[in-house]
Design an enzyme around this catalytic site. Structure first.
Site, PDB file in Angstrom:
ATOM      1  N   ASN A 109       2.633  -2.102   1.499  1.00 12.38           N
ATOM      2  CA  ASN A 109       3.446  -3.194   0.962  1.00 12.38           C
ATOM      3  C   ASN A 109       4.931  -2.848   0.977  1.00 12.38           C
ATOM      4  O   ASN A 109       5.322  -1.683   0.944  1.00 12.38           O
ATOM      5  CB  ASN A 109       2.983  -3.554  -0.447  1.00 12.38           C
ATOM      6  CG  ASN A 109       1.546  -4.040  -0.466  1.00 12.38           C
ATOM      7  OD1 ASN A 109       0.694  -3.428  -1.077  1.00 12.38           O
ATOM      8  ND2 ASN A 109       1.276  -5.119   0.242  1.00 12.38           N
ATOM      9  N   ALA A 151       0.797  -8.060  12.751  1.00 16.21           N
ATOM     10  CA  ALA A 151      -0.300  -8.998  13.053  1.00 16.21           C
ATOM     11  C   ALA A 151      -0.829  -9.616  11.764  1.00 16.21           C
ATOM     12  O   ALA A 151      -1.039  -8.912  10.766  1.00 16.21           O
ATOM     13  CB  ALA A 151      -1.426  -8.259  13.772  1.00 16.21           C
ATOM     14  N   ASN A 186       3.215 -11.961  -4.915  1.00 23.44           N
ATOM     15  CA  ASN A 186       3.464 -10.561  -4.527  1.00 23.44           C
ATOM     16  C   ASN A 186       3.968  -9.737  -5.715  1.00 23.44           C
ATOM     17  O   ASN A 186       5.172  -9.745  -6.002  1.00 23.44           O
ATOM     18  CB  ASN A 186       4.459 -10.522  -3.369  1.00 23.44           C
ATOM     19  CG  ASN A 186       3.852 -11.028  -2.076  1.00 23.44           C
ATOM     20  OD1 ASN A 186       3.317 -12.133  -2.017  1.00 23.44           O
ATOM     21  ND2 ASN A 186       3.904 -10.228  -1.037  1.00 23.44           N
ATOM     22  N   SER A 199      -6.079 -14.088  -5.271  1.00 22.46           N
ATOM     23  CA  SER A 199      -4.867 -13.775  -4.516  1.00 22.46           C
ATOM     24  C   SER A 199      -4.378 -15.006  -3.781  1.00 22.46           C
ATOM     25  O   SER A 199      -5.180 -15.853  -3.358  1.00 22.46           O
ATOM     26  CB  SER A 199      -5.192 -12.676  -3.514  1.00 22.46           C
ATOM     27  OG  SER A 199      -4.151 -12.543  -2.581  1.00 22.46           O
ATOM     28  N   LYS A 217     -12.177 -12.435  -2.033  1.00 23.97           N
ATOM     29  CA  LYS A 217     -11.598 -13.157  -3.176  1.00 23.97           C
ATOM     30  C   LYS A 217     -12.135 -14.593  -3.214  1.00 23.97           C
ATOM     31  O   LYS A 217     -12.478 -15.125  -4.275  1.00 23.97           O
ATOM     32  CB  LYS A 217     -10.067 -13.177  -3.073  1.00 23.97           C
ATOM     33  CG  LYS A 217      -9.416 -11.811  -3.184  1.00 23.97           C
ATOM     34  CD  LYS A 217      -9.641 -11.208  -4.556  1.00 23.97           C
ATOM     35  CE  LYS A 217      -9.041  -9.844  -4.720  1.00 23.97           C
ATOM     36  NZ  LYS A 217      -9.475  -9.149  -5.945  1.00 23.97           N
ATOM     37  N   TYR A 266     -10.704  -9.083   3.293  1.00 24.14           N
ATOM     38  CA  TYR A 266     -10.270  -8.912   1.892  1.00 24.14           C
ATOM     39  C   TYR A 266     -10.120 -10.271   1.215  1.00 24.14           C
ATOM     40  O   TYR A 266     -10.645 -10.511   0.127  1.00 24.14           O
ATOM     41  CB  TYR A 266      -8.939  -8.146   1.844  1.00 24.14           C
ATOM     42  CG  TYR A 266      -8.212  -8.288   0.525  1.00 24.14           C
ATOM     43  CD1 TYR A 266      -8.678  -7.653  -0.614  1.00 24.14           C
ATOM     44  CD2 TYR A 266      -7.064  -9.089   0.413  1.00 24.14           C
ATOM     45  CE1 TYR A 266      -8.020  -7.801  -1.834  1.00 24.14           C
ATOM     46  CE2 TYR A 266      -6.403  -9.237  -0.793  1.00 24.14           C
ATOM     47  CZ  TYR A 266      -6.882  -8.592  -1.909  1.00 24.14           C
ATOM     48  OH  TYR A 266      -6.241  -8.748  -3.111  1.00 24.14           O
TER      49      TYR A 266
HETATM   50  P1  NAD Z   1      -5.222  -1.075  -7.786  1.00 24.79           P
HETATM   51  O1  NAD Z   1      -5.932  -0.498  -6.602  1.00 24.79           O
HETATM   52  O2  NAD Z   1      -4.068  -0.332  -8.347  1.00 24.79           O
HETATM   53  O3  NAD Z   1      -6.272  -1.370  -8.966  1.00 24.79           O
HETATM   54  C1  NAD Z   1      -7.621  -1.672  -8.721  1.00 24.79           C
HETATM   55  C2  NAD Z   1      -8.462  -0.715  -9.546  1.00 24.79           C
HETATM   56  O4  NAD Z   1      -9.850  -0.992  -9.345  1.00 24.79           O
HETATM   57  C3  NAD Z   1      -8.246   0.761  -9.158  1.00 24.79           C
HETATM   58  O5  NAD Z   1      -7.903   1.488 -10.321  1.00 24.79           O
HETATM   59  C4  NAD Z   1      -9.602   1.191  -8.587  1.00 24.79           C
HETATM   60  O6  NAD Z   1      -9.859   2.560  -8.855  1.00 24.79           O
HETATM   61  C5  NAD Z   1     -10.552   0.236  -9.297  1.00 24.79           C
HETATM   62  N1  NAD Z   1     -11.822  -0.025  -8.602  1.00 24.79           N
HETATM   63  C6  NAD Z   1     -12.011  -0.435  -7.322  1.00 24.79           C
HETATM   64  N2  NAD Z   1     -13.329  -0.616  -7.079  1.00 24.79           N
HETATM   65  C7  NAD Z   1     -13.988  -0.319  -8.224  1.00 24.79           C
HETATM   66  C8  NAD Z   1     -15.359  -0.320  -8.608  1.00 24.79           C
HETATM   67  N3  NAD Z   1     -16.338  -0.625  -7.746  1.00 24.79           N
HETATM   68  N4  NAD Z   1     -15.678   0.037  -9.876  1.00 24.79           N
HETATM   69  C9  NAD Z   1     -14.717   0.375 -10.767  1.00 24.79           C
HETATM   70  N5  NAD Z   1     -13.414   0.405 -10.463  1.00 24.79           N
HETATM   71  C10 NAD Z   1     -13.043   0.054  -9.205  1.00 24.79           C
HETATM   72  O7  NAD Z   1      -4.769  -2.564  -7.370  1.00 24.79           O
HETATM   73  P2  NAD Z   1      -3.826  -3.604  -8.112  1.00 24.79           P
HETATM   74  O8  NAD Z   1      -2.633  -3.827  -7.255  1.00 24.79           O
HETATM   75  O9  NAD Z   1      -3.650  -3.239  -9.531  1.00 24.79           O
HETATM   76  O10 NAD Z   1      -4.717  -4.914  -7.974  1.00 24.79           O
HETATM   77  C11 NAD Z   1      -5.602  -5.324  -9.007  1.00 24.79           C
HETATM   78  C12 NAD Z   1      -6.379  -6.547  -8.543  1.00 24.79           C
HETATM   79  O11 NAD Z   1      -5.454  -7.570  -8.180  1.00 24.79           O
HETATM   80  C13 NAD Z   1      -7.237  -6.288  -7.307  1.00 24.79           C
HETATM   81  O12 NAD Z   1      -8.455  -6.995  -7.442  1.00 24.79           O
HETATM   82  C14 NAD Z   1      -6.410  -6.870  -6.186  1.00 24.79           C
HETATM   83  O13 NAD Z   1      -7.216  -7.297  -5.107  1.00 24.79           O
HETATM   84  C15 NAD Z   1      -5.729  -8.044  -6.874  1.00 24.79           C
HETATM   85  N6  NAD Z   1      -4.468  -8.433  -6.234  1.00 24.79           N
HETATM   86  C16 NAD Z   1      -3.503  -7.509  -6.012  1.00 24.79           C
HETATM   87  C17 NAD Z   1      -2.316  -7.891  -5.367  1.00 24.79           C
HETATM   88  C18 NAD Z   1      -1.239  -6.877  -5.071  1.00 24.79           C
HETATM   89  O14 NAD Z   1      -0.403  -7.152  -4.194  1.00 24.79           O
HETATM   90  N7  NAD Z   1      -1.174  -5.742  -5.770  1.00 24.79           N
HETATM   91  C19 NAD Z   1      -2.126  -9.227  -4.976  1.00 24.79           C
HETATM   92  C20 NAD Z   1      -3.133 -10.155  -5.249  1.00 24.79           C
HETATM   93  C21 NAD Z   1      -4.312  -9.742  -5.879  1.00 24.79           C
HETATM   94  N1  UFG Z   2       7.026  -5.790   5.355  1.00 26.92           N
HETATM   95  C1  UFG Z   2       7.925  -5.120   6.156  1.00 26.92           C
HETATM   96  N2  UFG Z   2       7.838  -3.765   6.239  1.00 26.92           N
HETATM   97  C2  UFG Z   2       6.892  -3.044   5.558  1.00 26.92           C
HETATM   98  C3  UFG Z   2       5.973  -3.750   4.722  1.00 26.92           C
HETATM   99  C4  UFG Z   2       6.072  -5.125   4.652  1.00 26.92           C
HETATM  100  O1  UFG Z   2       8.782  -5.723   6.793  1.00 26.92           O
HETATM  101  O2  UFG Z   2       6.852  -1.803   5.694  1.00 26.92           O
HETATM  102  C5  UFG Z   2       7.133  -7.260   5.251  1.00 26.92           C
HETATM  103  C6  UFG Z   2       5.867  -7.991   5.677  1.00 26.92           C
HETATM  104  O3  UFG Z   2       5.857  -8.176   7.076  1.00 26.92           O
HETATM  105  C7  UFG Z   2       5.953  -9.276   4.874  1.00 26.92           C
HETATM  106  C8  UFG Z   2       6.677  -8.834   3.577  1.00 26.92           C
HETATM  107  O4  UFG Z   2       7.318  -7.609   3.889  1.00 26.92           O
HETATM  108  O5  UFG Z   2       6.773 -10.174   5.535  1.00 26.92           O
HETATM  109  C9  UFG Z   2       5.726  -8.617   2.409  1.00 26.92           C
HETATM  110  O6  UFG Z   2       4.683  -7.738   2.845  1.00 26.92           O
HETATM  111  P1  UFG Z   2       3.663  -7.070   1.820  1.00 26.92           P
HETATM  112  O7  UFG Z   2       2.754  -6.201   2.633  1.00 26.92           O
HETATM  113  O8  UFG Z   2       4.399  -6.421   0.697  1.00 26.92           O
HETATM  114  O9  UFG Z   2       2.889  -8.320   1.197  1.00 26.92           O
HETATM  115  P2  UFG Z   2       2.004  -9.445   1.885  1.00 26.92           P
HETATM  116  O10 UFG Z   2       2.629 -10.770   1.553  1.00 26.92           O
HETATM  117  O11 UFG Z   2       1.741  -9.147   3.288  1.00 26.92           O
HETATM  118  O12 UFG Z   2       0.609  -9.288   1.113  1.00 26.92           O
HETATM  119  C10 UFG Z   2       0.533  -9.070  -0.300  1.00 26.92           C
HETATM  120  C11 UFG Z   2      -0.722  -8.269  -0.602  1.00 26.92           C
HETATM  121  C12 UFG Z   2      -1.937  -9.078  -0.255  1.00 26.92           C
HETATM  122  C13 UFG Z   2      -1.891 -10.382  -0.985  1.00 26.92           C
HETATM  123  C14 UFG Z   2      -0.604 -11.118  -0.686  1.00 26.92           C
HETATM  124  C15 UFG Z   2      -0.509 -12.358  -1.522  1.00 26.92           C
HETATM  125  O13 UFG Z   2      -0.721  -7.069   0.140  1.00 26.92           O
HETATM  126  O14 UFG Z   2      -3.086  -8.391  -0.661  1.00 26.92           O
HETATM  127  O15 UFG Z   2       0.506 -10.273  -0.982  1.00 26.92           O
HETATM  128  O16 UFG Z   2      -0.703 -12.055  -2.861  1.00 26.92           O
HETATM  129  F1  UFG Z   2      -2.927 -11.148  -0.578  1.00 26.92           F
END
Ligand code: NAD
Ligand code: UFG
Length: 338
Positions: A198, A292, A178, A124, A152, A148
């Site tokens: 998000n 925060a 994102n 991430s 990673k 979190y």
């Molecule tokens: P998601 O929660 O939709 O998918 C993650 C999946 O992993 C889920 O289906 C969950 O059931 C499964 N899982 C969790 N723990 C497990 C375990 N111990 N064994 C088997 N399955 C398990 O999330 P996503 O948004 O698809 O994210 C996928 C990956 O990308 C994650 O590792 C997340 O940290 C990373 N990531 C996501 C974002 C984002 O904003 N969505 C950004 C950066 C990185």
């Molecule tokens: N925001 C709002 N209102 C909301 C939700 C979000 O104003 O209800 C704002 C946040 O303050 C931020 C922007 O929208 O400025 C994006 O926020 P997100 O929560 O969608 O995304 P972040 O950048 O905070 O974090 C996301 C994932 C993290 C990941 C990061 C970088 O949640 O896990 O992107 O990949 F690490």
């Protein structure tokens, strides 16, 4: 290639499974369904007309995982499985370290036992922490500021150490920015449990009438419109990036790091207005205090992925919002009603 996708029923995983099948790969999925529904895979099968073998297994259950590798002839793993809520990770750090770090160690031990040493890992942009200037470049020192993000970072370290110790490993560390949007069919998409953390899932639930209004966290940042900047990437572009990465690392040993982002910073208001264009009318919002831990702005330097993988994003913020809206409108309660 036969690719085992952990977390393959989740948001990014289900879209990547679809792209892998369309690229001609075979797919098996492992997921414990803690944050997803197997309905996503049923729909991917419907969209592609292809079978996916699904294993309802927790990565922490090494015996069950061994059973999966004994039945599937796996060539490579794309490892999405993990918990991902930053706020929850501050409240429950042990759960996050156990699931995300121990779960990965369990996976790596089983892979090694079965001579499968090609892995693409979901890292991430959060690993870049608070100190790096933008845009973020892969060679920068990393240092996440929440549990979190540290899971990673720790998994990146483990994979880097394994790669350094044994040149049979082929590793891709993908740092996502994102991810938003959905497959253009509107059949699969992001289905967050409870109140979305998000931005785009929250706006989508306002648009569909499940939430009253968007709270814009911070209107006083030093940015063009006062709201924070992020690098939004369409989930289909991100998924295509995984296909490119797994193809690349399958042929190239060593440890590789790539940002997957667009290189463009968009503000909260940019996203809100793009979503309003998709919906066709204004959406209610209120400017609230900063959240925060939020940074004012970050985005990727995506040039390494372009140079090595010939990959770059193709979809605009408007397309992200149009596709996200189609999914939300057609599935107001996500997969729950299926
Ligand atoms: P998601 O929660 O939709 O998918 C993650 C999946 O992993 C889920 O289906 C969950 O059931 C499964 N899982 C969790 N723990 C497990 C375990 N111990 N064994 C088997 N399955 C398990 O999330 P996503 O948004 O698809 O994210 C996928 C990956 O990308 C994650 O590792 C997340 O940290 C990373 N990531 C996501 C974002 C984002 O904003 N969505 C950004 C950066 C990185
Ligand atoms: N925001 C709002 N209102 C909301 C939700 C979000 O104003 O209800 C704002 C946040 O303050 C931020 C922007 O929208 O400025 C994006 O926020 P997100 O929560 O969608 O995304 P972040 O950048 O905070 O974090 C996301 C994932 C993290 C990941 C990061 C970088 O949640 O896990 O992107 O990949 F690490």
């Amino acid at each position: 290639m036969k690719v085992l996708v952990t977390g393959g029923t989740g948001y990014i995983g289900s879209h990547t499974v679809l792209c892998l099948l369309e690229a001609g790969h075979q797919v098996a999925v492992v997921d414990n369904l803690i944050n997803s529904s197997a309905e996503s895979l049923r729909r991917v099968q419907e969209l592609t007309g292809q079978d996916i073998s699904f294993h309802h297994v927790d990565l922490l259950d090494e015996a069950a995982l061994t059973g999966v590798f004994a039945t599937e002839e796996v060539d490579a793993v794309i490892h999405f499985a993990g918990l991902k809520a930053v706020g929850e990770s501050v409240q429950k750090p042990l759960q996050y370290y156990h699931n995300n770090v121990s779960g990965t160690i369990s996976l790596l031990r089983v892979m090694d036992a079965f001579d499968v040493r090609t892995i693409v890992f979901s890292s991430s942009a959060t690993v870049y922490g608070e100190k790096n200037p933008v845009p973020y470049i892969e060679k920068m020192d990393i240092g996440a500021n929440n549990p979190y993000g540290r899971t990673k970072e720790q998994v990146e370290d483990i994979l880097s150490d394994i790669g350094a110790a044994d040149d049979r490993w082929h590793v891709a560390l993908l740092r996502y920015f994102n991810p938003v949007g959905a497959h253009e069919s509107g059949r699969i998409g992001e289905d967050p449990l409870g109140i979305p953390n998000n931005l785009v899932p929250f706006i989508a639930q306002v648009a569909v009438g499940r939430r009253d209004k968007l709270m814009v966290f911070g209107g006083d940042y030093d940015t063009p419109d006062g709201t924070a900047l992020r690098d939004y990437i369409h989930v289909m572009d991100l998924s295509e990036g995984h296909v490119a990465a797994v193809d690349y690392v399958a042929a190239t040993a060593g440890v590789h790091r790539w940002n997957l982002g667009s290189g463009i910073g968009s503000s909260v208001f940019d996203v809100l207005h793009a979503f309003e264009r998709a919906v066709g009318h204004p959406l209610p919002y209120e400017v609230a205090p900063r959240r925060a831990g939020d940074l004012p702005g970050f985005w990727a330097d995506p040039s390494a992925a372009l140079a090595d993988l010939s990959w770059s994003t193709t979809k605009t913020l408007d397309q992200m919002c149009e596709d996200h809206w189609r999914w939300q409108k057609n599935n107001p309660n996500g997969y729950a009603a299926s």
